[in-house]
Design a protein around this motif. Structure first.
Motif, short mmCIF file in Angstrom:
data_model
loop_
_atom_site.label_atom_id
_atom_site.label_comp_id
_atom_site.label_asym_id
_atom_site.label_seq_id
_atom_site.Cartn_x
_atom_site.Cartn_y
_atom_site.Cartn_z
N ASN A 1 0.85 -1.19 0.00
CA ASN A 1 0.00 0.00 0.00
C ASN A 1 0.89 1.25 0.00
O ASN A 1 2.13 1.14 -0.03
N VAL A 2 0.27 2.40 0.07
CA VAL A 2 1.01 3.66 0.05
C VAL A 2 1.91 3.78 1.27
O VAL A 2 3.03 4.31 1.20
N GLY A 3 1.44 3.26 2.42
CA GLY A 3 2.24 3.33 3.64
C GLY A 3 3.56 2.60 3.49
O GLY A 3 4.62 3.12 3.90
N CYS A 4 3.52 1.40 2.91
CA CYS A 4 4.77 0.64 2.69
C CYS A 4 5.66 1.35 1.68
O CYS A 4 6.89 1.38 1.83
N GLN A 5 5.06 1.92 0.64
CA GLN A 5 5.86 2.62 -0.37
C GLN A 5 6.57 3.83 0.24
O GLN A 5 7.75 4.07 -0.02
N LYS A 6 5.85 4.59 1.06
CA LYS A 6 6.47 5.75 1.71
C LYS A 6 7.55 5.30 2.69
O LYS A 6 8.61 5.93 2.80
N GLY A 7 7.28 4.20 3.42
CA GLY A 7 8.26 3.70 4.38
C GLY A 7 9.55 3.26 3.72
O GLY A 7 10.63 3.33 4.32
N ASP A 8 9.46 2.81 2.47
CA ASP A 8 10.65 2.29 1.77
C ASP A 8 11.37 3.34 0.95
O ASP A 8 12.46 3.09 0.44
N TRP A 9 10.77 4.53 0.78
CA TRP A 9 11.32 5.49 -0.16
C TRP A 9 12.75 5.90 0.15
O TRP A 9 13.58 6.06 -0.76
#
Length: 422
Positions: free
Chosen positions: A72-80
């Motif tokens: 989800n967006v949360g995981c994508q932001k966490g990995d950026w």
């Protein structure tokens, strides 16, 4: 901040080590550690979330590179913070973007060290900078491999990362090679690589009292023997199937030491591991020596010798018993080839020859035994042999409840699988 139940100490003859401060029973969780840094294998992209390592269908891809996938967006932001090191580079190089997993992991470590302001939760007992590098023990081959990796790091990451001096880079690569962990699932399939400083603090024994398993990319250390207050915590750095001499060759090559544990001192299982066929004329010592060397060469060069599986088994089988560890290794690889070719019957026939010796030669609560039980159990189910499949899945469950804990998703999923077969 200390870890409850364990502490760092000076282990006699081994340098730093980890010991427990309270009693742990078989299956107890000794401690949990997040990764200092981690990376998902390129082969698993699209199947697992890059950030949390969850396996899901319908993962969302990065809108820019189209090659990283997230829950989800949360995981994508966490990995950026980490993915941005690779994202534009992957776009620029396209199909030519090919740094090794080690290079990718080192890039992330360097990036994290530049922004890290306080001690990481993975460094409660040992900091990344303290990891052993063994620079003075490197041979020319390892030195050349590290230099190749450093060149790849500069090639793929120079636009997005400021590098330390060359000797510091060499040190980091050596630290990762000596202390990095392969993140695996319950079938021992490779998911990625990570660095866990506190987990790396544990010394090796061929009679380990703990196993390291993974929940996502978080490492969990569980007792597989009772451990009493003051006892040192030991894990195994290598596959324990092989005889004493082989194990120590591997330890010396990769970790620069020789093991002196009870199993290495007594060589108690070596005779069973090196079992020969009952021949009318016992093989001459020189013939045996050549066969041992042949078995070892198969292990080291298997990628080039896949097509020789059956020929190798015939050659070794003239002297070695089916329960000999070199035969078992070759049969396990042959099973993998059959699975890749979707030859289910062939894979099952190899698995049937492997499973009993594995159960005898590996320690109790071995992930290798659980893995073969899972593979063969699921094969039996696919081949419409549900009662045999159920028996092996239950055997795998007993092991996984100890090694992974009863609340791990692989355990709950396996329980559902077993209920459906009943």
């Amino acid at each position: 901040m200390p870890r409850p139940g364990v502490d760092r100490f000076d282990s006699p003859g081994k340098g730093r080590g980890l010991r427990v401060t309270k009693r742990f029973k078989v299956g107890d969780l000794v401690f949990v550690s997040p990764a200092y840094s981690y990376v998902l294998s390129a082969n698993e992209r699209g199947f697992y979330c890059e950030f949390c390592f969850a396996r899901k269908e319908g993962l969302a891809k990065c809108g820019k590179c189209k090659r990283a996938f997230y829950c989800n967006v949360g995981c994508q932001k966490g990995d950026w913070a980490m993915h941005k090191l690779e994202c534009s580079s992957m776009c620029a190089y396209g199909e030519n973007w090919c740094p090794s997993e080690t290079v990718r992991l080192v890039a992330r470590i360097i990036a994290k060290q530049k922004t890290q302001k306080e001690r990481d939760p993975s460094e409660k007992l040992l900091q990344v900078e303290e990891l052993e590098a063994h620079l003075d023990k490197m041979d020319n081959e390892k030195h050349e491999m590290n230099e190749t990796d450093i060149a790849a790091l500069h090639h793929f990451y120079s636009k997005h990362l400021e590098f330390p001096d060359h000797n510091s880079l060499l040190t980091i690569f050596c630290q990762v090679n000596c202390n990095g962990f392969t993140v695996e699932d319950e079938e021992l399939s490779h998911l990625g690589s990570a660095v866990y400083p506190d987990v790396a603090l544990m010394n090796h024994s061929c009679c380990p009292n703990v196993l390291v398993t993974y929940k996502g990319h978080v490492a969990e250390v569980r007792a597989v023997q009772q451990i009493n207050p003051g006892d040192e915590v030991y894990t195994s750095y290598i596959d324990l199937l092989y005889p004493t001499e082989d194990r120590n060759v591997r330890l010396k090559d990769a970790y620069y030491f020789t093991c002196d544990c009870k199993e290495c001192a007594t060589k108690a299982k070596d005779k069973a591991k090196m079992k020969l066929r009952k021949l009318s004329e016992p093989p001459a010592p020189e013939e045996l020596r050549k066969m041992f060397l042949y078995g070892r060469s198969i292990i080291e060069d298997f990628r080039r010798l896949l097509t020789m599986c059956e020929l190798s088994l015939d050659k070794m089988g003239a002297v070695f018993d089916d329960a000999n560890v070199y035969m078992l290794h070759m049969m396990y690889q042959s099973m993998g080839v059959c699975l890749a070719l979707e030859d289910w019957d062939g894979a099952a026939s190899y698995g049937e020859k492997i499973i009993k010796p594995y159960s005898t030669l590996y320690p109790a609560y071995s992930l290798n035994v659980a893995s073969i039980c899972l593979k063969l159990g699921r094969l039996y189910t696919a081949l419409d042999r549900p009662s045999q499949g159920l028996r092996l899945l239950k055997k795998a469950l007993v092991i996984l409840e100890v090694t992974h804990g009863k609340d791990h998703n692989c355990v709950t999923d396996l329980k559902k699988e077993i209920v459906q077969l009943k």
